[in-house]
Design a protein around this motif. Structure first.
Motif, PDB file in Angstrom:
ATOM      1  N   VAL A  70       8.309   2.659  -6.229  1.00 44.54           N
ATOM      2  CA  VAL A  70       7.813   2.822  -4.861  1.00 44.54           C
ATOM      3  C   VAL A  70       8.997   3.168  -3.964  1.00 44.54           C
ATOM      4  O   VAL A  70      10.001   2.463  -3.949  1.00 44.54           O
ATOM      5  CB  VAL A  70       7.144   1.520  -4.362  1.00 44.54           C
ATOM      6  N   ASP A  74       6.420   5.952   0.432  1.00 46.85           N
ATOM      7  CA  ASP A  74       5.219   5.232   0.000  1.00 46.85           C
ATOM      8  C   ASP A  74       4.925   4.048   0.917  1.00 46.85           C
ATOM      9  O   ASP A  74       3.769   3.764   1.231  1.00 46.85           O
ATOM     10  CB  ASP A  74       5.395   4.729  -1.434  1.00 46.85           C
ATOM     11  N   LEU A 182      -1.508   6.202  -3.826  1.00 46.17           N
ATOM     12  CA  LEU A 182      -0.756   4.956  -3.681  1.00 46.17           C
ATOM     13  C   LEU A 182      -1.290   3.842  -4.578  1.00 46.17           C
ATOM     14  O   LEU A 182      -0.528   3.013  -5.078  1.00 46.17           O
ATOM     15  CB  LEU A 182      -0.795   4.480  -2.219  1.00 46.17           C
ATOM     16  N   LYS A 185       0.306   3.287  -7.895  1.00 43.05           N
ATOM     17  CA  LYS A 185       1.677   2.792  -7.802  1.00 43.05           C
ATOM     18  C   LYS A 185       1.721   1.289  -7.542  1.00 43.05           C
ATOM     19  O   LYS A 185       2.532   0.571  -8.120  1.00 43.05           O
ATOM     20  CB  LYS A 185       2.437   3.526  -6.688  1.00 43.05           C
TER      21      LYS A 185
END
Length: 305
Positions: A70, A74, A182, A185
């Motif tokens: 990340v 992000d 996202l 992740k």
């Protein structure tokens, strides 16, 4: 259609999650009987829900690592999507419920998968196939049919409320569209927990900057309703729905999600005495039909909370 050995349990939990989510609008309308502001009511929901998500995040952080690296960008996107997805969307929703019925609110919110498809086509350049176009047209015809009786009675006030609820659906759909990259992740639970914490901070900032009324001195039922919204219509169903989607898939869950508007109609009739006309019920069923088609095509991953 379903492949998991835990299918029946997952379906049962998914249905409960949908019903709990749909009860939120009814609780908001009940709380408004005690002359509480929309900002304060949203504060109660977030403040009571916050500790639960902090605890979940703590256990996730201590046991699981982030799925992929990340970076700072992000984190910025996470802040943005937490702001629009769980703060703005909730704020518009609470404001709109001051003007329209809880049952109509759920019908409007339920169109968010069609907005996801449109936003994905505009910003992510994903093609819309003919079946999706047909589903979108069907959905908005259903919305028009469901609105017609209410608009004739309420007029401008109804349009204001419907507009605010549509903004809620739009901001939530924007959150879903943009957060796709996202979630892999961070993971679903971690991402949701972070987003809810960010939203709570935004609500706190809104309260201290704009709101002039105190959080204290309300009827005790306001606090009980705030707690119920936080636990029964936010925290618990968010995890129920995540489990159900994991077990049976998002497309299959879309069938269960279509129970949301019907559930709200029933609950609003029982607890608020709201009457739903034959025309409104017909429009609602048309909307559900269109959204189920879209959900099967788009494989939308979550429901509006």
């Amino acid at each position: 259609m379903f492949k998991s050995n835990n299918t029946y349990l997952a379906v049962f939990i998914g249905i409960l999650g949908v019903v709990f989510f749909s009860a939120k609008a009814v609780m908001v309308k009940l709380a408004y009987h005690y002359d509480v502001s929309s900002v304060n009511l949203l504060m109660f929901r977030m403040l009571f829900a916050l500790p639960c998500y902090v605890v979940v995040l703590y256990f996730i952080q201590s046991r699981k690592r982030v799925k992929s690296p990340v970076n700072f960008r992000d984190v910025l996107w996470l802040l943005f999507f937490g702001f629009i997805g769980y703060y703005l969307a909730s704020y518009f929703d609470f404001l709109g419920l001051q003007y329209i019925k809880a049952s109509i609110e759920r019908v409007i919110l339920f169109i968010y998968p069609t907005i996801v498809v449109l936003l994905s086509a505009i910003f992510l350049k994903r093609k819309i196939n003919p079946l999706q176009i047909l589903a979108i047209v069907i959905t908005y015809i259903g919305v028009f049919v469901a609105f017609w009786d209410e608009f004739k009675i309420e007029g401008t006030e109804f349009l204001i409320g419907a507009g605010l609820i549509f903004l809620s659906a739009l901001t939530y759909a924007s959150y879903l569209t943009g957060s796709d990259f996202l979630i892999p992740k961070f993971g679903v639970l971690r991402f949701t927990s972070y987003a809810m914490i960010i939203a709570c901070i935004c609500v706190l900032a809104h309260y201290f900057i704009v709101e002039e009324t105190s959080l204290f001195g309300y009827h005790e039922n306001v606090y009980w309703l705030g707690l119920a919204m936080a636990i029964l219509s936010t925290v618990i169903p968010s995890f129920m729905v995540s489990y159900c989607i994991k077990e049976i898939g998002a497309s299959n869950f879309s069938i269960l999600g279509s129970l949301g508007p019907v559930s709200t109609i029933i609950l609003a009739n029982i607890f608020l005495g709201e009457r739903f006309s034959t025309l409104q019920m017909g429009g609602t069923l048309i909307v559900i039909f269109g959204v189920v088609i879209i959900s099967f095509q788009k494989n939308v991953k979550t429901v509006k909370n």
